[in-house]
Design an enzyme around this catalytic site. Structure first.
Site, PDB file in Angstrom:
ATOM      1  N   HIS A  17      11.851  -2.728 -36.847  1.00  0.00           N
ATOM      2  CA  HIS A  17      12.460  -2.437 -38.138  1.00  0.00           C
ATOM      3  C   HIS A  17      13.891  -2.979 -38.140  1.00  0.00           C
ATOM      4  CE1 HIS A  17      13.213  -0.279 -41.848  1.00  0.00           C
ATOM      5  NE2 HIS A  17      14.383   0.069 -41.338  1.00  0.00           N
ATOM      6  N   GLU A  26      16.179  -9.546 -33.177  1.00  0.00           N
ATOM      7  CA  GLU A  26      14.788  -9.058 -33.157  1.00  0.00           C
ATOM      8  C   GLU A  26      13.945  -9.873 -32.189  1.00  0.00           C
ATOM      9  OE1 GLU A  26      12.977  -8.530 -37.096  1.00  0.00           O
ATOM     10  OE2 GLU A  26      14.968  -8.278 -37.941  1.00  0.00           O
TER      11      GLU A  26
END
Ligand code: 3YE
Length: 190
Positions: free
Chosen positions: A109, A174
């Protein structure tokens, strides 16, 4: 190696980061399937280009969320999947699906949870005047973006950042975080 499916809806850049990491001989998982709810997701072709089987399961034909999620589980079982990595998969998963895969499903997320669950995370971080942003890998539980945190990476917000420039900086983080966090998670499975 654990048999891992990656669920995606878009470009699949996190899927590619996982698939590249999983090529290492000592990586504890192999990506055996890329699955998208959008047939046009570029991530599906990107997976096939890496030799990873890729399938689309569009939501339209299904009467409700439970029916869709049952079909999803059927595909995953066909591929003997042991763990699921959500990577830009833009659907909320039903309690039944979450129970079926409890303890075996993670998500990445784009915020420092518990800050900014849900959508538009980068715009919300900028609007709040945050000095830092980042991303979180967490276990998937029934409540959206609320499961136990497995790992986080931080980036600095820069003067003049827009949601787009911040998103690009977080995305690089990420791609580093997710392969590491997934590996640690897979090593801890029974
Ligand atoms: N489901 C549960 N728990 C979680 N899905 C994701 C994380 C996570 C999860 O922690 N139970 C936006 C999805 C939000 C949205 O509302 N989508 C709609 C439309 C779906 C479509 O386009 O067909 C919907 O009804 O699901 C992954 C991140 C979900 C992001």
């Amino acid at each position: 190696k654990r048999r891992v499916a990656v669920l995606l809806s878009g470009r699949g850049t996190n899927m590619l980061a996982l698939a590249e990491a999983a090529r290492a001989p000592d990586y504890p998982g192999e990506i055996v399937l890329a699955l998208s709810n959008r047939a046009a997701a570029p991530g599906l072709e990107a997976a096939r280009a890496m030799g990873i089987p890729a399938e689309a399961l569009p939501g339209k034909p299904f009467a409700d969320r439970e029916a869709y999620d049952s079909a999803l589980t059927a595909i995953l079982e066909t591929h003997d999947v042991e763990a699921i990595a959500l990577a830009g998969f833009m659907r909320i998963l039903s309690p039944q699906f979450v129970r079926r895969w409890a303890g075996r499903m993670v998500n990445i997320h784009p915020s420092l949870l518990p800050l900014y669950p849900g959508l538009d995370t980068h715009a919300r971080a900028l609007a709040a005047g945050d000095a830092e942003a980042g991303c979180t890998v967490h276990l998937v539980t029934e409540e959206l973006d609320a499961g136990p945190v497995l790992g986080q990476a931080r980036v600095a917000v820069q003067p003049g950042d827009t949601a787009e420039t911040l998103a690009a900086r977080v995305l690089i983080a990420e791609h580093r975080l997710y392969p590491q966090a997934l590996a640690a998670f897979l090593r801890g499975l029974d």
